[in-house]
Design an enzyme around this catalytic site. Structure first.
Site, PDB file in Angstrom:
ATOM      1  N   HIS A   1       3.838  56.381  45.044  1.00  0.00           N
ATOM      2  CA  HIS A   1       4.703  57.461  44.576  1.00  0.00           C
ATOM      3  C   HIS A   1       5.753  57.857  45.607  1.00  0.00           C
ATOM      4  CE1 HIS A   1       1.067  57.861  42.085  1.00  0.00           C
ATOM      5  NE2 HIS A   1       1.833  58.439  41.187  1.00  0.00           N
TER       6      HIS A   1
ATOM      7  N   GLU B   1       7.102  51.395  30.587  1.00  0.00           N
ATOM      8  CA  GLU B   1       8.447  51.390  31.158  1.00  0.00           C
ATOM      9  C   GLU B   1       9.303  50.233  30.656  1.00  0.00           C
ATOM     10  OE1 GLU B   1       6.011  53.991  33.728  1.00  0.00           O
ATOM     11  OE2 GLU B   1       5.700  51.977  32.881  1.00  0.00           O
TER      12      GLU B   1
END
Length: 668
Positions: free
Chosen positions: A474, A407
């Site tokens: 998540h 990322e």
């Protein structure tokens, strides 16, 4: 690195086909930054500049690399690369005013030393966190490649920086995508005071390129001809055959990390040995021996350069101390952007939230040929939520790019695309994973326009939220991490119509936007949505219901929780405000409602402390206190990580507590 006491201190210079004029140019390219540095060290002792990072003894690298590149090719230097700035012909007074924090510099006094960039000279300066600039170089090179421009990008780091994760991420991305990036490692012996023996175990840092399938070389960084000739050949080859190349330049840092650090940790014999390898004095002796330079000519060059330095210093000193106003400072946080609203057409179709996002993204890709989508599994697979399904068939793999799991490098690459004139949408597979790219988001994207007038035309899509049993990694709603950071815009739609229009605006906006998409709403919320492209301005809340008794303020999934309560209890007369945009935030709509109802409850999915509700509550208390008949109430999730099991998750989320809290405020 090898101790130079083991080898002869005199270089073997090879002129190849270089003319005497070119050989002299290389000498002056090193001499000028050396003389500037010597003057700066005097000014530092006099308190006329605040800090200095010396590159004395390393000039051959900056000079040789810069002269080997074309003027239109970007260079991303570091602290000890004064030779890059000088040899891109930046007027010296502008450098001097930059170091003095004056207006003729490049950052309006907002950053110091070499923490700046300039599109005029195709230089992108570092940030103190070092690593992100490597990924930025990837993005700049990717833009060149997509535009079929035969340009390379050179980026510098030190041997210490090669231990950062960003270094490895950037090398991997460049290798996988065949990007023409010249990764330059200045192996100068010490990371501040830590010697190379305590930094890495491989024999040569160049060997790290092998693990990424990357060509690599080791170059004597104190030999200007070796640097210039080898880099020139590599650059020419990379332009014709785009690929990354890793170069380890062997050199030495002969002064402290910065001047206050000193060099007591360096063995005296090691320092003496490297002083014998000084790149300027050795090359000067070579030029004199070859009859290309005389002592008299050299002395004359010194006089001319010193006179130039003094003249530009005088100009810098005569410039007034910089001043600014509150408006000046606030107005430079973002690149000015006035949205020309594109109104929706009358033809609509019923779409789920996920379909509206996909459709809006597709229409933006059709509208902007320079828009690139990047993220894990976004290409053939269509993304884990299938938002980009079918995109690769329409737009191709160049513009819809699968990324490695890295990322930080991809956020940085998105910034590089923007620097080189393109747009980027990055999908965080889950908003939670933004932690792995947090540094470039909050320190690079957010600060660049304020620091040196460089916008970040980047949208980061953030699938987020609970209610789907996905657990603590998540399901987070982490928008408050980013609303706290000046320079970022944060959007959080609750309906398909808003999601499509706001996403189009986010992509039009040249500033960095965090675009939150609640996973539990993806397939559960449907709405009639215009079929054509349209935009919705940021900073405009939506008044979903109107009433007299209380103001309910919320966003995301909270909007639907509040709607359920009001539909089940029609006797409650409430203004229901969906913020939609969290940064900027629509205070006018909020305050008008508060003044009307005199009671406020704020509902958020995030945990309570430090969230949006806290700041909004404080603003209401400061600006609307005299209109309130009850304390402002915040309703939020528990002060725990979000759990997995359904009953635990239900207990964590504020949905089931909201009604009772609402009644409490009404009864106050």
């Amino acid at each position: 690195m090898a101790n130079p006491t083991e080898t002869a201190p005199i270089f073997k210079y090879s002129k190849d086909n270089l003319s005497n004029e070119e050989l002299l140019k290389l000498y002056l390219a090193m001499l000028k930054p050396r003389l500037i540095e010597e003057k700066m060290l005097i000014l530092l002792r006099q308190g006329k500049i605040s800090k200095w990072f010396s590159g004395i003894g390393q000039e051959a690298i900056s000079a040789g690399v810069t002269l080997a590149l074309q003027k239109e090719e970007y260079i991303l230097p570091m602290h000890r690369n004064l030779g890059v700035f000088v040899n891109r012909d930046i007027p010296l007074y502008r450098l001097f005013t930059q170091w003095q924090g004056k207006a003729s510099g490049f950052t309006k006094g907002r950053d110091r030393s070499f923490h700046f960039g300039t599109q005029e000279f195709n230089i992108v300066g570092m940030i103190s966190h070092l690593g992100p600039q490597l990924g930025v170089a990837d993005g700049i090179a990717l833009a060149h490649k997509l535009k079929n421009e035969k340009n390379i990008t050179a980026v510098f780091t030190g041997e210490g920086g090669t231990s950062e994760g960003d270094f490895h991420e950037a090398l991997n991305v460049a290798s996988v995508w065949d990007l023409p990036v010249l990764f330059c490692i200045e192996n100068n012996g010490y990371g501040l005071s830590t010697p190379t023996t305590e930094q890495y175990r491989c024999e040569n840092l160049a060997d790290r390129g092998l693990g990424y399938g990357m060509e690599s070389h080791i170059i004597d960084g104190n030999n200007i001809l070796e640097v210039y000739q080898k880099v020139s050949a590599l650059a020419e080859s990379m332009r014709e055959n785009p690929r990354p190349v890793l170069v380890e330049f062997l050199t030495f840092r002969r002064r402290g990390h910065e001047e206050a650090s000193g060099t007591k940790y360096v063995p005296e014999d090691l320092m003496e040995a490297w002083e014998l390898k000084d790149p300027i004095s050795n090359y000067k002796d070579f030029l004199i021996a070859e009859g290309i330079l005389t002592e008299e000519q050299d002395e004359h060059k010194h006089v001319l350069i010193k006179a130039e330095i003094e003249a530009h210093l005088q100009k810098a000193f005569e410039e007034d101390v910089i001043s600014s106003s509150e408006d000046d400072e606030l107005n430079d946080v973002y690149k000015p952007f006035t949205l020309e609203v594109t109104k929706p057409n009358e033809t609509t179709e019923e779409l789920r939230l996920i379909d509206a996002i996909s459709q809006g993204l597709r229409q933006s890709m059709e509208r902007y040929d320079d828009l690139v989508i990047m993220g894990q599994d976004v290409a053939d697979y269509g993304g884990v939520f299938k938002i980009t399904e079918g995109f690769i068939e329409q737009f191709g793999k160049d513009r819809v790019r699968n990324t490695p799991i890295c990322e930080s490098a991809i956020v940085s690459a998105a910034m590089g695309l923007s620097i080189n004139g393109m747009k980027a949408v990055m999908e965080m597979q889950f908003g939670d994973f933004a932690t792995s790219g947090f540094n470039p988001i909050v320190n690079y994207l957010a600060k660049s326009h304020y620091r040196w007038n460089q916008h970040a035309d980047v949208v980061i899509r953030m699938p987020c939220g609970g209610g789907v049993g996905a657990g603590p990694f998540h399901s987070q709603t982490n928008e408050a991490w980013f609303t706290k950071t000046p320079g970022l815009k944060v959007v959080y739609p609750a309906f398909p119509y808003d999601a499509k229009g706001l996403l189009a605006t986010a992509i039009e906006d040249p500033n960095p936007v965090l675009f939150f998409e609640h996973k539990a709403l993806y397939r559960s919320i449907r709405q009639e949505v215009p079929t054509d492209y349209f935009t919705i301005p940021f900073g405009k809340a939506s008044l979903l219901k109107e009433g007299e008794d209380i103001t309910i303020i919320t966003y995301g999934a909270g909007v639907h929780w509040a709607l359920e309560v009001l539909e089940e209890h029609s006797n409650i007369s409430a203004d229901l405000i969906d913020l939609r945009s969290l940064q900027p935030l629509d205070y006018d709509t909020v305050y008008a409602s508060v003044k009307k109802t005199s009671r406020v409850i704020i509902l958020q999915e995030d945990s309570k402390f430090g969230g949006i509700a806290s700041d909004l509550s404080a603003c209401i208390m400061e600006d609307c206190f005299k209109y309130l008949d009850a304390p402002v109430k915040r309703v939020a999730s528990l002060e725990t990580p979000i759990p997995f099991a359904k009953n635990l998750e239900n207990n964590y989320l504020p949905k089931n507590r909201f009604f009772n809290e609402l009644l409490e405020v009404l009864a106050y």
